[in-house]
Design a protein around this motif. Structure first.
Motif, PDB file in Angstrom:
ATOM      1  N   GLU A   1      23.625   5.341  50.068  1.00  0.00           N
ATOM      2  CA  GLU A   1      22.288   5.767  50.146  1.00  0.00           C
ATOM      3  C   GLU A   1      21.254   4.451  49.303  1.00  0.00           C
ATOM      4  O   GLU A   1      21.808   4.114  48.264  1.00  0.00           O
ATOM      5  CB  GLU A   1      22.136   7.204  49.551  1.00  0.00           C
ATOM      6  N   GLY A   2      20.264   4.512  50.031  1.00  0.00           N
ATOM      7  CA  GLY A   2      19.139   3.617  49.565  1.00  0.00           C
ATOM      8  C   GLY A   2      17.700   4.351  49.072  1.00  0.00           C
ATOM      9  O   GLY A   2      17.236   4.829  50.380  1.00  0.00           O
ATOM     10  N   ALA A   3      17.250   4.628  48.038  1.00  0.00           N
ATOM     11  CA  ALA A   3      16.086   5.290  47.672  1.00  0.00           C
ATOM     12  C   ALA A   3      14.902   4.219  47.661  1.00  0.00           C
ATOM     13  O   ALA A   3      14.946   3.283  46.655  1.00  0.00           O
ATOM     14  CB  ALA A   3      16.166   6.188  46.841  1.00  0.00           C
ATOM     15  N   VAL A   4      14.123   4.072  48.668  1.00  0.00           N
ATOM     16  CA  VAL A   4      12.849   3.019  48.535  1.00  0.00           C
ATOM     17  C   VAL A   4      11.870   3.688  47.719  1.00  0.00           C
ATOM     18  O   VAL A   4      11.367   4.768  47.903  1.00  0.00           O
ATOM     19  CB  VAL A   4      12.530   2.864  49.797  1.00  0.00           C
ATOM     20  N   MET A   5      11.475   3.044  46.443  1.00  0.00           N
ATOM     21  CA  MET A   5      10.992   3.750  45.448  1.00  0.00           C
ATOM     22  C   MET A   5       9.390   3.346  45.361  1.00  0.00           C
ATOM     23  O   MET A   5       8.478   3.917  44.689  1.00  0.00           O
ATOM     24  CB  MET A   5      11.456   3.116  44.049  1.00  0.00           C
ATOM     25  N   THR A   6       8.825   2.657  46.554  1.00  0.00           N
ATOM     26  CA  THR A   6       7.543   2.687  46.678  1.00  0.00           C
ATOM     27  C   THR A   6       7.280   2.196  48.009  1.00  0.00           C
ATOM     28  O   THR A   6       8.174   2.025  48.886  1.00  0.00           O
ATOM     29  CB  THR A   6       6.878   1.438  45.561  1.00  0.00           C
TER      30      THR A   6
ATOM     31  N   GLU B   1      27.105   6.218  41.118  1.00  0.00           N
ATOM     32  CA  GLU B   1      28.309   6.227  42.084  1.00  0.00           C
ATOM     33  C   GLU B   1      28.463   7.551  42.717  1.00  0.00           C
ATOM     34  O   GLU B   1      29.064   7.676  43.630  1.00  0.00           O
ATOM     35  CB  GLU B   1      29.731   6.203  40.932  1.00  0.00           C
ATOM     36  N   LYS B   2      27.336   8.435  42.278  1.00  0.00           N
ATOM     37  CA  LYS B   2      27.440   9.850  42.984  1.00  0.00           C
ATOM     38  C   LYS B   2      26.398   9.819  44.117  1.00  0.00           C
ATOM     39  O   LYS B   2      25.266   9.381  43.644  1.00  0.00           O
ATOM     40  CB  LYS B   2      27.322  10.938  41.723  1.00  0.00           C
ATOM     41  N   LEU B   3      26.849  10.312  45.261  1.00  0.00           N
ATOM     42  CA  LEU B   3      25.851  10.497  46.283  1.00  0.00           C
ATOM     43  C   LEU B   3      24.792  11.530  45.875  1.00  0.00           C
ATOM     44  O   LEU B   3      25.114  12.692  45.214  1.00  0.00           O
ATOM     45  CB  LEU B   3      26.519  10.699  47.522  1.00  0.00           C
ATOM     46  N   GLY B   4      23.563  11.286  46.244  1.00  0.00           N
ATOM     47  CA  GLY B   4      22.409  12.106  46.118  1.00  0.00           C
ATOM     48  C   GLY B   4      21.329  11.964  44.922  1.00  0.00           C
ATOM     49  O   GLY B   4      20.415  12.500  44.930  1.00  0.00           O
ATOM     50  N   VAL B   5      21.882  11.071  43.799  1.00  0.00           N
ATOM     51  CA  VAL B   5      21.178  10.963  42.620  1.00  0.00           C
ATOM     52  C   VAL B   5      20.078   9.983  42.975  1.00  0.00           C
ATOM     53  O   VAL B   5      18.949  10.279  42.614  1.00  0.00           O
ATOM     54  CB  VAL B   5      22.160  10.219  41.617  1.00  0.00           C
ATOM     55  N   ALA B   6      20.422   8.895  43.749  1.00  0.00           N
ATOM     56  CA  ALA B   6      19.354   8.052  44.272  1.00  0.00           C
ATOM     57  C   ALA B   6      18.009   8.934  44.990  1.00  0.00           C
ATOM     58  O   ALA B   6      16.987   8.567  44.904  1.00  0.00           O
ATOM     59  CB  ALA B   6      19.779   6.874  44.809  1.00  0.00           C
ATOM     60  N   SER B   7      18.761   9.526  45.946  1.00  0.00           N
ATOM     61  CA  SER B   7      17.688  10.114  46.948  1.00  0.00           C
ATOM     62  C   SER B   7      17.099  11.258  45.970  1.00  0.00           C
ATOM     63  O   SER B   7      15.691  11.389  46.222  1.00  0.00           O
ATOM     64  CB  SER B   7      18.397  10.847  48.062  1.00  0.00           C
ATOM     65  N   ALA B   8      17.689  12.215  45.012  1.00  0.00           N
ATOM     66  CA  ALA B   8      16.919  12.903  44.429  1.00  0.00           C
ATOM     67  C   ALA B   8      15.752  12.272  43.560  1.00  0.00           C
ATOM     68  O   ALA B   8      14.685  12.902  43.266  1.00  0.00           O
ATOM     69  CB  ALA B   8      17.886  13.580  43.504  1.00  0.00           C
ATOM     70  N   THR B   9      16.129  11.078  42.880  1.00  0.00           N
ATOM     71  CA  THR B   9      15.015  10.371  42.162  1.00  0.00           C
ATOM     72  C   THR B   9      13.858  10.190  43.081  1.00  0.00           C
ATOM     73  O   THR B   9      12.493  10.547  42.520  1.00  0.00           O
ATOM     74  CB  THR B   9      15.615   8.964  41.684  1.00  0.00           C
ATOM     75  N   LYS B  10      13.966   9.644  44.112  1.00  0.00           N
ATOM     76  CA  LYS B  10      12.990   9.359  45.131  1.00  0.00           C
ATOM     77  C   LYS B  10      12.296  10.650  45.670  1.00  0.00           C
ATOM     78  O   LYS B  10      10.853  10.699  45.649  1.00  0.00           O
ATOM     79  CB  LYS B  10      13.298   8.535  46.503  1.00  0.00           C
ATOM     80  N   MET B  11      13.190  11.537  45.918  1.00  0.00           N
ATOM     81  CA  MET B  11      12.451  12.796  46.531  1.00  0.00           C
ATOM     82  C   MET B  11      11.764  13.548  45.378  1.00  0.00           C
ATOM     83  O   MET B  11      10.412  13.803  45.692  1.00  0.00           O
ATOM     84  CB  MET B  11      13.501  13.786  46.865  1.00  0.00           C
TER      85      MET B  11
END
Length: 299
Positions: A120-125, A162-172
């Protein structure tokens, strides 16, 4: 030279395609819009930058070492499922989409079951100012393995977990604020314009939040929502789902999604000019767009 597949050839996909081709990489792309009237501009862009357009998701990803999915939020899972039939074993699938942690996990299931490596990739801006170097949080068991490859291609990645969902939760969770602020500025400033108190409101905001250039920020917010409100409303519905998955009722996020979609409806109706023209969503003065909204019933 690596083969890289771009699924989604909208604003983000085209920017990534340009930057990757500038580095000499082989790039293939697929977008559902290629099949309708919008496809002409996409084909022209691909031709001018040496990007190969594929006829399907599976054709685009076949033989690719890296696949980047950059579509609307609602399509994140269906696109992963559509790509699974053509993905090479061991290929990385980078999900750029603004989807909830739950949606990211469902997309990962489809890719990993087919032998791919989902990250997963969370684009932060916003992407345009940074282009390929936009701050990017990575997540999932294969995130650390993908990070050096992305860095070598010009991306600016950082492993979040390493856990899925952490990056996307940060962005969301960030988007509750950022997309919400866009909606609030449009609502507040347009209403203030109606009552003739916009200068007083901005002066008060400047005193409370002196670090923000409210005139410039408002113009930018109006521009981005007018141009991308449809995509943003879909993203914020995923934001609302993220909040709901945490056990909270997403009152703020849901309202933001409605306001973004409302502006998108007005844009589609031509209130702000012809979509795709040089003048569309380019006003440096938010008041012009606010006046169009206030006078919309006169059109």
């Amino acid at each position: 030279m690596k083969k890289i597949a771009l699924i989604g050839y909208g604003e983000v996909g085209r920017i990534l395609g340009e930057d990757l081709r500038a580095r000499g990489e082989s790039v293939a792309a697929f977008d559902l819009k290629l099949a309708d009237a919008r496809g002409h501009a996409l084909r022209e862009h691909a031709l001018s930058h040496g990007i190969t357009l594929a006829g399907s998701h599976a054709d685009a990803v076949r033989g690719a070492e890296l696949i980047v999915s950059a579509v609307t939020a609602s399509q994140a899972v269906p696109v992963a499922q559509a790509c699974a039939s053509g993905i090479e074993r061991g290929a990385f699938f980078l999900d750029f989409n603004s989807a909830s942690p739950g949606a990211k996990c469902r997309a990962a299931e489809a890719i990993n079951a087919a032998g791919g490596r989902y990250v997963e990739g969370a684009v932060m801006t916003s992407v345009p100012p940074y282009r390929i170097k936009v701050p990017l949080l990575l997540g999932g068991p294969d995130a650390a393995a993908l990070e050096p490859l992305l860095a070598s291609l010009g991306f600016a990645p950082k492993v979040a977990s390493e856990k899925l969902g952490v990056a996307s939760a940060t962005k969301m969770c960030r988007s509750v604020m950022i997309k919400g602020l866009e909606a609030m500025v449009i609502e507040s400033f347009t209403a203030a314009r109606h009552y003739g108190v916009e200068d007083a409101v901005i002066a008060s905001l400047r005193e409370t939040f002196p670090g923000i250039e409210w005139e410039k920020q408002a113009a930018y917010f109006f521009q981005r929502v007018i141009e991308h409100g449809r995509r943003r409303s879909e993203e914020v519905r995923e934001v609302a789902e993220t909040v709901r998955e945490a056990g909270l009722e997403p009152w703020s996020a849901s309202g933001t999604a409605e306001r973004q979609a409302w502006v998108a409806d007005l844009a589609d109706a031509g209130l702000f000019g012809e979509r795709g023209s040089k003048e569309f969503a380019r006003s440096a003065d938010w008041r012009m767009e606010a006046d169009r909204i206030l006078n919309r019933d006169e059109k």
